[in-house]
Scaffold this motif. Structure first.
Motif, PDB file in Angstrom:
ATOM      1  N   THR A  43       0.832  -1.221   0.000  1.00 51.91           N
ATOM      2  CA  THR A  43       0.000   0.000   0.000  1.00 51.91           C
ATOM      3  C   THR A  43       0.862   1.266   0.000  1.00 51.91           C
ATOM      4  O   THR A  43       0.353   2.365   0.231  1.00 51.91           O
ATOM      5  N   GLY A  44       2.175   1.103  -0.215  1.00 48.10           N
ATOM      6  CA  GLY A  44       3.098   2.219  -0.017  1.00 48.10           C
ATOM      7  C   GLY A  44       3.241   3.222  -1.140  1.00 48.10           C
ATOM      8  O   GLY A  44       4.025   4.174  -1.017  1.00 48.10           O
ATOM      9  N   TYR A  45       2.493   3.041  -2.251  1.00 48.12           N
ATOM     10  CA  TYR A  45       2.579   4.063  -3.302  1.00 48.12           C
ATOM     11  C   TYR A  45       1.955   5.378  -2.827  1.00 48.12           C
ATOM     12  O   TYR A  45       2.382   6.456  -3.212  1.00 48.12           O
ATOM     13  N   ASP A  46       0.914   5.260  -1.990  1.00 46.72           N
ATOM     14  CA  ASP A  46       0.146   6.450  -1.609  1.00 46.72           C
ATOM     15  C   ASP A  46       0.441   6.965  -0.211  1.00 46.72           C
ATOM     16  O   ASP A  46       0.255   8.132   0.084  1.00 46.72           O
ATOM     17  N   HIS A  47       0.861   6.077   0.697  1.00 43.24           N
ATOM     18  CA  HIS A  47       1.155   6.581   2.042  1.00 43.24           C
ATOM     19  C   HIS A  47       2.285   5.788   2.701  1.00 43.24           C
ATOM     20  O   HIS A  47       2.630   4.686   2.267  1.00 43.24           O
ATOM     21  N   LEU A  48       2.850   6.383   3.764  1.00 36.84           N
ATOM     22  CA  LEU A  48       4.021   5.806   4.426  1.00 36.84           C
ATOM     23  C   LEU A  48       3.672   5.193   5.786  1.00 36.84           C
ATOM     24  O   LEU A  48       4.560   4.777   6.519  1.00 36.84           O
ATOM     25  N   VAL A  59       3.741  11.300 -13.282  1.00 41.18           N
ATOM     26  CA  VAL A  59       2.418  10.659 -13.305  1.00 41.18           C
ATOM     27  C   VAL A  59       2.588   9.152 -13.484  1.00 41.18           C
ATOM     28  O   VAL A  59       3.355   8.686 -14.341  1.00 41.18           O
ATOM     29  N   THR A  60       1.868   8.364 -12.662  1.00 45.02           N
ATOM     30  CA  THR A  60       1.928   6.905 -12.759  1.00 45.02           C
ATOM     31  C   THR A  60       0.571   6.371 -13.200  1.00 45.02           C
ATOM     32  O   THR A  60      -0.465   6.725 -12.612  1.00 45.02           O
ATOM     33  N   GLU A  61       0.577   5.542 -14.254  1.00 43.60           N
ATOM     34  CA  GLU A  61      -0.669   4.918 -14.730  1.00 43.60           C
ATOM     35  C   GLU A  61      -0.486   3.407 -14.771  1.00 43.60           C
ATOM     36  O   GLU A  61       0.591   2.917 -15.127  1.00 43.60           O
ATOM     37  N   VAL A  62      -1.538   2.691 -14.391  1.00 47.30           N
ATOM     38  CA  VAL A  62      -1.502   1.226 -14.492  1.00 47.30           C
ATOM     39  C   VAL A  62      -2.241   0.851 -15.760  1.00 47.30           C
ATOM     40  O   VAL A  62      -3.372   1.280 -15.994  1.00 47.30           O
ATOM     41  N   MET A  63      -1.565   0.079 -16.621  1.00 48.19           N
ATOM     42  CA  MET A  63      -2.214  -0.335 -17.876  1.00 48.19           C
ATOM     43  C   MET A  63      -1.720  -1.699 -18.331  1.00 48.19           C
ATOM     44  O   MET A  63      -0.747  -2.238 -17.801  1.00 48.19           O
ATOM     45  N   ASN A  64      -2.390  -2.231 -19.336  1.00 48.73           N
ATOM     46  CA  ASN A  64      -2.029  -3.516 -19.933  1.00 48.73           C
ATOM     47  C   ASN A  64      -0.647  -3.376 -20.583  1.00 48.73           C
ATOM     48  O   ASN A  64      -0.325  -2.350 -21.152  1.00 48.73           O
ATOM     49  N   ILE A  65       0.169  -4.434 -20.534  1.00 48.79           N
ATOM     50  CA  ILE A  65       1.534  -4.390 -21.066  1.00 48.79           C
ATOM     51  C   ILE A  65       1.574  -3.964 -22.537  1.00 48.79           C
ATOM     52  O   ILE A  65       2.437  -3.178 -22.947  1.00 48.79           O
ATOM     53  N   SER A 103       5.549   8.483 -16.088  1.00 50.54           N
ATOM     54  CA  SER A 103       5.878   9.551 -17.044  1.00 50.54           C
ATOM     55  C   SER A 103       6.346  10.790 -16.296  1.00 50.54           C
ATOM     56  O   SER A 103       5.773  11.157 -15.266  1.00 50.54           O
ATOM     57  N   MET A 104       7.397  11.427 -16.823  1.00 48.76           N
ATOM     58  CA  MET A 104       7.878  12.700 -16.266  1.00 48.76           C
ATOM     59  C   MET A 104       7.712  13.754 -17.352  1.00 48.76           C
ATOM     60  O   MET A 104       8.564  13.867 -18.242  1.00 48.76           O
ATOM     61  N   GLY A 105       6.583  14.451 -17.304  1.00 43.99           N
ATOM     62  CA  GLY A 105       6.238  15.384 -18.377  1.00 43.99           C
ATOM     63  C   GLY A 105       6.253  14.630 -19.695  1.00 43.99           C
ATOM     64  O   GLY A 105       5.843  13.468 -19.772  1.00 43.99           O
ATOM     65  N   ASP A 106       6.743  15.278 -20.756  1.00 46.24           N
ATOM     66  CA  ASP A 106       6.895  14.601 -22.052  1.00 46.24           C
ATOM     67  C   ASP A 106       8.322  14.094 -22.230  1.00 46.24           C
ATOM     68  O   ASP A 106       8.695  13.590 -23.275  1.00 46.24           O
ATOM     69  N   PHE A 107       9.149  14.261 -21.177  1.00 44.34           N
ATOM     70  CA  PHE A 107      10.574  13.954 -21.306  1.00 44.34           C
ATOM     71  C   PHE A 107      10.873  12.461 -21.183  1.00 44.34           C
ATOM     72  O   PHE A 107      11.625  11.892 -21.964  1.00 44.34           O
ATOM     73  N   SER A 108      10.266  11.799 -20.188  1.00 40.02           N
ATOM     74  CA  SER A 108      10.604  10.388 -19.930  1.00 40.02           C
ATOM     75  C   SER A 108       9.349   9.568 -19.681  1.00 40.02           C
ATOM     76  O   SER A 108       8.412  10.028 -19.018  1.00 40.02           O
ATOM     77  N   LYS A 109       9.346   8.330 -20.209  1.00 41.26           N
ATOM     78  CA  LYS A 109       8.229   7.412 -19.984  1.00 41.26           C
ATOM     79  C   LYS A 109       8.790   6.000 -19.880  1.00 41.26           C
ATOM     80  O   LYS A 109       9.386   5.498 -20.830  1.00 41.26           O
ATOM     81  N   GLU A 110       8.653   5.390 -18.699  1.00 42.87           N
ATOM     82  CA  GLU A 110       9.233   4.053 -18.496  1.00 42.87           C
ATOM     83  C   GLU A 110       8.277   3.149 -17.725  1.00 42.87           C
ATOM     84  O   GLU A 110       7.479   3.624 -16.918  1.00 42.87           O
ATOM     85  N   LEU A 111       8.437   1.833 -17.951  1.00 41.94           N
ATOM     86  CA  LEU A 111       7.729   0.853 -17.130  1.00 41.94           C
ATOM     87  C   LEU A 111       8.520   0.742 -15.835  1.00 41.94           C
ATOM     88  O   LEU A 111       9.732   0.533 -15.872  1.00 41.94           O
ATOM     89  N   CYS A 112       7.853   0.900 -14.684  1.00 42.51           N
ATOM     90  CA  CYS A 112       8.595   0.866 -13.423  1.00 42.51           C
ATOM     91  C   CYS A 112       7.655   0.588 -12.256  1.00 42.51           C
ATOM     92  O   CYS A 112       6.623   1.228 -12.130  1.00 42.51           O
TER      93      CYS A 112
END
Length: 514
Positions: free
Chosen positions: A117-122, A286-292, A316-325
């Motif tokens: 559950t740690g993506y949203d709180h600590l 921004v983090t999105e969950v989607m199909n591979i 995604s970090m603006g339009d600069f970077s987009k990675e699966l992570c």
């Protein structure tokens, strides 16, 4: 990736040529040894040494020797190969290299699992499902005991994808457990590894889990910076750059990537500047969950050869970077504050490694550099602002003193030698002056040799000197002496053996130690 492929091929070819040159040199020594011993077959151990130590292929050794009428003891070669394999096998058995030892965790019910559950709180509350000491499953952990706590859901991130596991505390009604590391085990279990600081925690108990906020925030800064770094490296070096590994801790980040040569100072400067520009832009993360398949369609960078779940997280970090992570990140790039590369080096063929710092780590780094600069200036009796000038002045002074010392040493050596012209002999019609002098180094001997050669006119000069428990030898031959068969290199080789040393050189000048 045409350019990259050609670069790699050229690099491999250059490296192999070096291997061949080195191997040929060693092989010629083996040939001399066989010749002197009157043998016609190269010892299997020697052939294996060429292959194992110098990377020289057996078929090449065979081909070269066959041309010169020599053979190879192939049975001996294969026996040496088998012996080495056996050594490797037994060392693997000792360290249990081929498989992890059975651990207490293997005894846990396979149905036990953990929700992250740690993506949203600590901080979160949950129920303890399993407790273990270092050796067995337990019903409770007591003060001072080391162990692992498993719960139904946790905000603690477990070590994965290069991101280090969280630390923090787990509190129960009767005790406090300090989490030193969080690990992920088969079946999606998150193990909180640490020590009971006070009281006791029991199985089935309701507990509060608190992640160390400062450490997590620093990890997130470093993790988000690796995404910016990867894109910046692709921008500066080319599309061939691929992640080959990473490590993200609260203190620093390490990023391994495919590239065939050391980065220049200019390239490193460009990469650092690009990352800092994107940090200053305050890009939303921004983090999105989607199909591979959807993720790949968006152009998100994936790790080649990595196995992904059906649903993945795209960061995604603006339009600069987009990675699966699957890791945790800052909410916008501005939180990283600043980025500094501290080293770039090779770790394997075609793989480079960058180590870098972010946020407070950068400020601590500059403080340390300032401190070292101040200490260096103090040692040089200068100020940081004038240190460069002071060093240049000291170097000039040292050069002048060195020159004076060499001149005095040369004079002392000359005086110690005295007049030795009465020691000149004639050997087969060639003048030979062989003499000794105490405490003269190799530079001094070369100078003396030149002076004596001039005095002798045409001939051979040999000088020996013992200094600091070592023997220095030098031999020189004039053109006329060489024409009559004199060879300084061969001569020195013969003499060096008498003092347990080695050396050699050209026909006109050679030196050795012993």
């Amino acid at each position: 990736k045409k350019d990259f492929i050609f670069n790699v091929l050229n690099n491999e070819e250059t490296q192999f040529n070096k291997t061949i040159d080195q191997g040929l040199h060693i092989l010629s020594e083996f040939e001399e040894k066989m010749q002197s011993e009157g043998k016609k077959v190269l010892d299997g151990q020697d052939a294996f040494k060429l292959y194992d130590t110098y990377g020289f292929p057996l078929d090449l050794t065979k081909e070269i020797l066959e041309e010169k009428g020599y053979g190879i003891d192939e049975d001996g070669f294969h026996a040496a190969m088998e012996e080495q394999r056996e050594r490797a096998r037994s060392s693997r058995e000792v360290t249990n290299y081929m498989g992890a030892d059975a651990t207490v965790y293997d005894e846990i019910d396979p149905s036990v699992t953990t929700e992250f559950t740690g993506y949203d709180h600590l901080e979160d509350t949950s129920k303890v499902t399993v407790l273990t000491t270092e050796t067995e499953i337990a019903e409770s952990l007591m003060e001072g005991q080391k162990g692992t706590i498993f719960v139904e859901k946790t905000p603690f991130y477990a070590t994965m994808g290069g991101q280090e596991g969280d630390c923090g505390i787990i509190k129960g009604a009767n005790g406090v457990f300090e989490v030193e590391d969080t690990i992920k085990l088969r079946g999606g279990k998150y193990g909180h590894v640490g020590v009971m600081k006070s009281g006791m925690i029991s199985n089935g108990e309701e507990v509060t889990l608190q992640v160390n906020e400062e450490a997590r925030k620093n990890i997130e800064k470093n993790h988000s910076a690796t995404h910016l770094l990867q894109k910046a490296l692709k921008t500066v070096l080319g599309a061939h750059v691929e992640q080959k590994g990473s490590l993200v801790t609260p203190d620093r980040l390490r990023f391994d990537f495919a590239h065939f040569s050391a980065m220049t100072a200019e390239e490193l400067e460009k990469v650092e500047a690009i990352v800092n520009e994107e940090i200053a832009k305050n890009l939303p993360v921004v983090t999105e969950v989607m199909n591979i398949e959807q993720a790949k369609a968006t152009g998100a960078m994936a790790l080649f050869g990595e196995k992904y779940e059906e649903d993945v997280r795209v960061v995604s970090m603006g339009d600069f970077s987009k990675e699966l992570c699957g890791g945790t990140h800052v909410s916008n790039t501005g939180n990283i504050t600043t980025f500094k590369i501290v080293s770039e080096a090779g770790v394997a063929a075609g793989v480079r490694r960058i180590e870098a710092l972010t946020g407070d780590g950068v400020f601590r780094y500059y403080k340390e550099v300032e401190k070292e600069l101040a200490e260096a200036a103090k040692a040089a009796k200068s100020t940081p602002a004038n240190l460069k000038e002071k060093i240049e002045h000291m170097q000039a002074e040292m050069k002048a003193l060195q020159s004076e010392i060499e001149s005095l040493k040369s004079k002392a050596a000359k005086d110690a030698l005295g007049d030795v012209m009465n020691q000149v002999q004639e050997v087969n019609g060639v003048k030979l002056l062989a003499t000794a002098v105490e405490d003269v180094d190799m530079n001094g001997l070369r100078e003396l040799g030149d002076q004596l050669k001039e005095k002798v006119g045409d001939g051979v000069v040999v000088i020996a000197s013992s200094a600091n428990g070592k023997v220095n030898l030098i031999a020189m031959a004039t053109d006329a002496a060489m024409a009559k068969g004199a060879h300084a290199g061969n001569l020195i080789k013969g003499i060096a053996a008498l003092v347990g040393g080695g050396g050699g050189g050209r026909p006109n000048m050679a030196q050795a130690g012993g």
